[in-house]
Motif scaffolding. Structure first.
Motif, PDB file in Angstrom:
ATOM      1  N   LEU A  68       0.836  -1.199   0.000  1.00 56.94           N
ATOM      2  CA  LEU A  68       0.000   0.000   0.000  1.00 56.94           C
ATOM      3  C   LEU A  68       0.868   1.245   0.000  1.00 56.94           C
ATOM      4  CD1 LEU A  68      -2.460  -0.991   2.876  1.00 56.94           C
ATOM      5  CD2 LEU A  68      -2.860  -1.209   0.427  1.00 56.94           C
ATOM      6  N   ASN A  69       0.564   2.154  -0.901  1.00 53.82           N
ATOM      7  CA  ASN A  69       1.163   3.482  -0.875  1.00 53.82           C
ATOM      8  C   ASN A  69       0.119   4.458  -0.379  1.00 53.82           C
ATOM      9  OD1 ASN A  69       3.903   3.310  -1.757  1.00 53.82           O
ATOM     10  ND2 ASN A  69       3.130   2.762  -3.778  1.00 53.82           N
ATOM     11  N   VAL A  70       0.551   5.413   0.419  1.00 57.80           N
ATOM     12  CA  VAL A  70      -0.380   6.393   0.965  1.00 57.80           C
ATOM     13  C   VAL A  70       0.155   7.802   0.754  1.00 57.80           C
ATOM     14  CG1 VAL A  70      -1.232   4.792   2.725  1.00 57.80           C
ATOM     15  CG2 VAL A  70       0.607   6.362   3.300  1.00 57.80           C
ATOM     16  N   HIS A  71      -0.767   8.741   0.791  1.00 55.05           N
ATOM     17  CA  HIS A  71      -0.411  10.163   0.764  1.00 55.05           C
ATOM     18  C   HIS A  71      -0.958  10.771   2.046  1.00 55.05           C
ATOM     19  CE1 HIS A  71       0.404  14.166  -0.679  1.00 55.05           C
ATOM     20  NE2 HIS A  71      -0.816  14.495  -0.314  1.00 55.05           N
ATOM     21  N   LEU A  72      -0.064  11.296   2.872  1.00 55.97           N
ATOM     22  CA  LEU A  72      -0.480  11.871   4.142  1.00 55.97           C
ATOM     23  C   LEU A  72      -0.797  13.349   3.980  1.00 55.97           C
ATOM     24  CD1 LEU A  72       2.188  10.265   6.504  1.00 55.97           C
ATOM     25  CD2 LEU A  72      -0.119   9.457   6.001  1.00 55.97           C
ATOM     26  N   ASP A  73      -1.798  13.804   4.727  1.00 55.55           N
ATOM     27  CA  ASP A  73      -2.062  15.234   4.794  1.00 55.55           C
ATOM     28  C   ASP A  73      -1.730  15.699   6.206  1.00 55.55           C
ATOM     29  OD1 ASP A  73      -4.256  14.583   6.454  1.00 55.55           O
ATOM     30  OD2 ASP A  73      -5.608  14.495   4.738  1.00 55.55           O
ATOM     31  N   ARG A  74      -1.976  16.973   6.498  1.00 54.91           N
ATOM     32  CA  ARG A  74      -1.596  17.531   7.797  1.00 54.91           C
ATOM     33  C   ARG A  74      -2.394  16.930   8.958  1.00 54.91           C
ATOM     34  NH1 ARG A  74       0.537  23.453   7.166  1.00 54.91           N
ATOM     35  NH2 ARG A  74       1.302  23.276   5.051  1.00 54.91           N
ATOM     36  N   GLU A  75      -3.584  16.451   8.690  1.00 55.01           N
ATOM     37  CA  GLU A  75      -4.441  15.938   9.748  1.00 55.01           C
ATOM     38  C   GLU A  75      -4.294  14.429   9.963  1.00 55.01           C
ATOM     39  OE1 GLU A  75      -6.115  17.846   7.140  1.00 55.01           O
ATOM     40  OE2 GLU A  75      -5.537  19.604   8.317  1.00 55.01           O
ATOM     41  N   GLY A  77      -1.996  10.814   9.963  1.00 56.66           N
ATOM     42  CA  GLY A  77      -0.680  10.178  10.025  1.00 56.66           C
ATOM     43  C   GLY A  77      -0.790   8.688   9.747  1.00 56.66           C
ATOM     44  N   TYR A  78       0.355   8.022   9.704  1.00 55.84           N
ATOM     45  CA  TYR A  78       0.382   6.586   9.459  1.00 55.84           C
ATOM     46  C   TYR A  78      -0.424   5.822  10.509  1.00 55.84           C
ATOM     47  CZ  TYR A  78       4.162   7.308   6.075  1.00 55.84           C
ATOM     48  OH  TYR A  78       4.914   7.703   5.001  1.00 55.84           O
ATOM     49  N   GLU A  83      -4.752   2.175  12.103  1.00 59.82           N
ATOM     50  CA  GLU A  83      -5.881   1.839  12.980  1.00 59.82           C
ATOM     51  C   GLU A  83      -7.109   1.452  12.167  1.00 59.82           C
ATOM     52  OE1 GLU A  83      -6.857   4.772  15.939  1.00 59.82           O
ATOM     53  OE2 GLU A  83      -4.758   4.943  16.552  1.00 59.82           O
ATOM     54  N   ARG A  84      -7.398   2.213  11.113  1.00 53.52           N
ATOM     55  CA  ARG A  84      -8.568   1.906  10.274  1.00 53.52           C
ATOM     56  C   ARG A  84      -8.427   0.558   9.589  1.00 53.52           C
ATOM     57  NH1 ARG A  84      -9.202   6.846   6.453  1.00 53.52           N
ATOM     58  NH2 ARG A  84      -7.451   7.731   7.547  1.00 53.52           N
ATOM     59  N   LEU A  85      -7.242   0.297   9.014  1.00 50.08           N
ATOM     60  CA  LEU A  85      -7.028  -0.945   8.274  1.00 50.08           C
ATOM     61  C   LEU A  85      -6.991  -2.165   9.199  1.00 50.08           C
ATOM     62  CD1 LEU A  85      -4.296   0.292   5.775  1.00 50.08           C
ATOM     63  CD2 LEU A  85      -6.706  -0.185   5.263  1.00 50.08           C
ATOM     64  N   ALA A  86      -6.374  -2.019  10.361  1.00 50.43           N
ATOM     65  CA  ALA A  86      -6.219  -3.145  11.280  1.00 50.43           C
ATOM     66  C   ALA A  86      -7.556  -3.637  11.824  1.00 50.43           C
ATOM     67  CB  ALA A  86      -5.292  -2.763  12.428  1.00 50.43           C
ATOM     68  N   ARG A  87      -8.584  -2.826  11.784  1.00 44.48           N
ATOM     69  CA  ARG A  87      -9.903  -3.223  12.293  1.00 44.48           C
ATOM     70  C   ARG A  87     -10.592  -4.263  11.411  1.00 44.48           C
ATOM     71  NH1 ARG A  87     -11.081   2.698  13.532  1.00 44.48           N
ATOM     72  NH2 ARG A  87     -10.471   2.863  15.719  1.00 44.48           N
ATOM     73  N   GLU A 128      -6.594   8.203   1.769  1.00 48.48           N
ATOM     74  CA  GLU A 128      -5.144   8.404   1.779  1.00 48.48           C
ATOM     75  C   GLU A 128      -4.380   7.348   0.980  1.00 48.48           C
ATOM     76  OE1 GLU A 128      -7.053  10.271   5.245  1.00 48.48           O
ATOM     77  OE2 GLU A 128      -7.053   8.203   4.541  1.00 48.48           O
ATOM     78  N   ILE A 129      -5.022   6.257   0.623  1.00 49.28           N
ATOM     79  CA  ILE A 129      -4.335   5.192  -0.118  1.00 49.28           C
ATOM     80  C   ILE A 129      -4.316   5.548  -1.603  1.00 49.28           C
ATOM     81  CG2 ILE A 129      -4.417   2.763  -0.798  1.00 49.28           C
ATOM     82  CD1 ILE A 129      -5.420   2.160   2.023  1.00 49.28           C
TER      83      ILE A 129
END
Length: 161
Positions: A68-75, A77-78, A83-87, A128-129
């Motif tokens: 997975l590649n992600v793009h982070l914004d200011r709000e 983080g990894y 947390e969302r994916l691990a659920r 973000e992905i």
């Protein structure tokens, strides 16, 4: 006494009794029991699992490694993305990694279709992905330090021209 010794033995075989570990480390059984309780209470030991060779069962179980590649914004983080994916129950492991992609995610399902739909319908839409690459596991030769095989040694001689 070394906590690391106790941890290494538990990783080798989580079914070792405190008495077994005491004999292997020259510790008192009580010391081993206390160490294990402390490690569990501190969250160092998170659980005990069997290593399963799924290829030996008739039930089909599909496993995949997903980059997975992600793009982070200011709000975001990894940690929040993780947390969302691990659920998701389909996600069996999730790691932030260095290199060409950001996360390495292990996924399990009943079929290739189920795994593909999970990735395309649940993972890829996360804002973000930016990219997913799915690699299906064809055969496992080693899991959690345990080698798989038929148990027979290869007694053929090597040949070099």
């Amino acid at each position: 006494m070394s906590e690391r010794e106790v941890l290494e033995l538990l990783r080798e075989n989580a079914r070792y009794s405190a008495d077994d570990i005491a004999r292997m480390t020259d510790l008192e059984e009580r010391e081993v029991e206390e160490t294990i309780q402390e490690l569990e209470a501190a969250g160092v030991v998170r659980g005990y699992q069997a290593v399963v060779d799924w290829d030996k069962l008739e039930d089909e179980r599909v496993r995949a490694e997903v980059e997975l590649n992600v793009h982070l914004d200011r709000e975001t983080g990894y940690g929040e993305i993780a947390e969302r994916l691990a659920r998701f129950p389909e996600v069996t492991a999730l790691r932030l990694v260095s290199g060409d992609y950001d996360f390495d995610m292990e996924v399990e399902g009943e079929s290739i279709r189920e795994v593909s739909q999970f990735v395309s319908e649940k993972v890829a839409p996360v804002p973000e992905i930016t990219q997913t690459v799915t690699h299906y596991v064809m055969t496992s030769y080693k899991e959690n330090g345990i080698e798989f095989g038929d148990g027979e040694e290869d007694d053929r001689l090597s040949f070099s021209p």
